[in-house]
Write an enzyme that holds these catalytic residues in place. Sequence first.
Site, mmCIF file in Angstrom:
data_model
loop_
_atom_site.group_PDB
_atom_site.id
_atom_site.type_symbol
_atom_site.label_atom_id
_atom_site.label_comp_id
_atom_site.label_asym_id
_atom_site.label_seq_id
_atom_site.Cartn_x
_atom_site.Cartn_y
_atom_site.Cartn_z
ATOM 1 N N ARG A 198 0.843 -1.202 0.000
ATOM 2 C CA ARG A 198 0.000 0.000 0.000
ATOM 3 C C ARG A 198 0.880 1.256 0.000
ATOM 4 N NH1 ARG A 198 -3.714 -3.347 3.319
ATOM 5 N NH2 ARG A 198 -2.642 -2.923 5.266
ATOM 6 N N PHE A 227 -11.295 -5.250 -5.402
ATOM 7 C CA PHE A 227 -11.254 -6.082 -4.184
ATOM 8 C C PHE A 227 -10.755 -5.222 -3.019
ATOM 9 C CE2 PHE A 227 -10.210 -8.760 -7.899
ATOM 10 C CZ PHE A 227 -11.246 -9.674 -7.863
ATOM 11 N N ASP A 257 -15.926 -3.815 -4.253
ATOM 12 C CA ASP A 257 -15.904 -5.059 -3.474
ATOM 13 C C ASP A 257 -17.328 -5.609 -3.438
ATOM 14 O OD1 ASP A 257 -13.606 -6.145 -1.263
ATOM 15 O OD2 ASP A 257 -15.632 -6.911 -0.961
ATOM 16 N N ASP A 306 -6.109 -6.769 -6.128
ATOM 17 C CA ASP A 306 -5.694 -7.557 -4.953
ATOM 18 C C ASP A 306 -6.776 -8.574 -4.588
ATOM 19 O OD1 ASP A 306 -4.263 -8.406 -2.729
ATOM 20 O OD2 ASP A 306 -5.129 -6.877 -1.435
ATOM 21 N N CYS A 324 -2.017 -13.729 -3.457
ATOM 22 C CA CYS A 324 -1.718 -14.242 -2.106
ATOM 23 C C CYS A 324 -1.823 -15.767 -2.077
ATOM 24 C CB CYS A 324 -2.625 -13.600 -1.067
ATOM 25 S SG CYS A 324 -4.369 -13.914 -1.336
#
Length: 397
Positions: free
Chosen positions: A211, A227, A249, A301, A341
């Site tokens: 970030r 997201f 989102d 993300d 991730c």
Amino acid sequence: MTAAIYLAKGRDKSLLRRHPWIFSRAIHHVQGEPVSGQTVDVYSHDGQWLAKAGFSPQSQIRARVWSFEPTDIDTDFFIRRIRQAQQLREPVIHQGQLTGYRLIAAESDGLPGITIDRYGDYLVCQVLSAAAELLKPLLVEALKTCFPECHIYERSDVAMRKKEGLPEQVGVLHGSAPTAPVIIEENGIKISVDIINGHKTGFYLDQRDSRLHAMKYVQDKEVLNCFSYTGGFGLYALKGGAKRVINADVSQPALDTAKANAQLNEFDLSKKRAVFLNADVFKLLREYRDQGTQFDVVIMDPPKFAESKAQLNGACRGYKDINMLAMQILRPGGTLLTYSCSGLMDQMLFQKIIADAALDAGRSVKFVERFSQAADHPIDSAYPEGFYLKGLACKVL
Ligand code: SAH
């Protein structure tokens, strides 16, 4: 009664390299009748003592090493591990003026199956192995000793516990539960964290460094934050001087918190500078492409697409698809900040997927920066699995 694991012949190699997992197929026999979670001694086939480990009779990972030294696994052991972890993070906490950080990153901090995040005066624990579950009272005692000012809350509501034969569990372990969201600060930004209902333990601390890195790309730019969850990247983008940030989102509570976070930081939100959009990113990207809506910066993300090796192929297609769409809605010279991730996807595979997405989008892409999980999510040299979060800053020409 003491119990022991004897490894099959030649199966001591990974332990000698200090990897903490003992798979069921590596075990020759178990001596005694250890209960679920009991601490056992581990020996090689020829009787050499190797480690103390926690026994997980229902899991393929049949035992996880607590220590490679012949020490008691008691409250003092947990205190030592916690103090070591806190010390490791001190410079990072200091530099970012962090009041929220990952204190214990499980195997990477020598405490397999245990994740602890600190949010202000709340320690939020996730306990994922049978051994960590059995020794939870010692862990709580140790945390009380190290952090007498803190409340301790458990968020062990993860499906992974099933593999260890454990039910999901949440609730207060010490002190009391917060009656309102906890406000943490990182890099001068305030963030409201709902430790009771939020994702994971409440917030995605692991993206903090990314970030911060993202801020340099956003001044006077139109940013699409896909997201967004509670607005993490979007808040940094506002602080970095973005002209406009659209946070997208599917979780309305997350978007509500994202909006509250923007207000909490007193950003100038006039002229719809920040938008909070309840939308499925997969559909939204197609709509923007079909309408010809464009952005200067797209942040991508997504949640973990691959939970197992069987899902990896599908995950690759998913990552390629969204990144291709992101490139298609970027103005020439725009920036794509993209992350994965999924631990099963390594850095090179991720880069290859983005390269394939560039080909499909018909765009030329330069990788200008590579990112990893934040510094309070260290990787133990003996446990490469601890490296799970990868990111790329791409200039899309
Ligand atoms: N970038 C965030 C973390 C993202 S976590 C941060 O820095 O804090 C992944 C988010 O994706 C979750 O908030 C989840 O609600 C959201 N999500 C999952 N599937 C989605 C979809 N199809 N469309 C939009 N959002 C989705």
